[in-house]
Design an enzyme around this catalytic site. Sequence first.
Site, short mmCIF file in Angstrom:
data_model
loop_
_atom_site.label_atom_id
_atom_site.label_comp_id
_atom_site.label_asym_id
_atom_site.label_seq_id
_atom_site.Cartn_x
_atom_site.Cartn_y
_atom_site.Cartn_z
N CYS A 112 2.18 0.70 5.25
CA CYS A 112 3.15 1.45 4.44
C CYS A 112 3.05 2.95 4.63
O CYS A 112 4.06 3.64 4.86
CB CYS A 112 3.01 1.07 2.96
SG CYS A 112 1.45 1.55 2.19
N HIS A 163 0.74 1.47 -2.60
CA HIS A 163 1.85 1.22 -1.69
C HIS A 163 2.86 2.35 -1.82
O HIS A 163 3.05 2.90 -2.91
CB HIS A 163 2.53 -0.12 -2.03
CG HIS A 163 3.62 -0.49 -1.06
ND1 HIS A 163 3.36 -0.95 0.21
CD2 HIS A 163 4.98 -0.44 -1.17
CE1 HIS A 163 4.51 -1.19 0.84
NE2 HIS A 163 5.51 -0.88 0.02
N ASN A 175 10.46 0.61 3.61
CA ASN A 175 9.00 0.51 3.54
C ASN A 175 8.48 -0.53 4.51
O ASN A 175 9.23 -1.38 5.00
CB ASN A 175 8.55 0.18 2.11
CG ASN A 175 8.85 -1.25 1.72
OD1 ASN A 175 7.96 -2.04 1.41
ND2 ASN A 175 10.13 -1.64 1.72
#
Length: 206
Positions: A112, A163, A175
Amino acid sequence: MKALRTLLIAAALGSAPALAATYTVKAGDTLSKIASVYRMEPAQIMRLNGLRSTTIEIGQKLNLGNVAAPATTARTAAPAAPRGGAYVRSTASRFLGIRYALGGTGGRGIDCSGYTSLVFKQLGITLPRTAAAQWRTGYAVSSRNLMPGDLVFFNTTGRVASHVGIYVGDGLMANANSYQGRTVIEPLFGNPYWAQRYIGARRVLS
């Protein structure tokens, strides 16, 4: 008195005196852009600061040695990369479909924060490597005021900011999704999983 005389002579001649200077890296800065403003070479700044690469981070203080203060930043600064909503989304879309790999930064896989770093590099901004470190960049924005390019953060492992994705407008984020196994664009708050784990957003694009 000697120093004052030097300043007065410089002013009379219309030239800027040499100053021992430091520069704090801001959003959108690159090493070449800073060097251009202060009429230096990137290699000079690298030597002065012991840098092994051109990577710099927002908030980093750079020693510029004895340099002539720029007359006006507007005349010497390199033009900023375009950062409209359409451009941000287009840039994020260029790297869709890359296989997810924890710790990856591209090539054979990406995670990420590796994905956000890759996209923002195209926008002229170097981000820290991890989601937790990226959480400390820029400034906070509310979910009601999100703009394309804002970093959006989630708590997925019991730790703050584990994240990160990029808001691209229309309630969507880009993402690197470990569940789907690749980089994707998907709903932000329209997805219950992300909505329940959302912890905030940071703006690093000026």
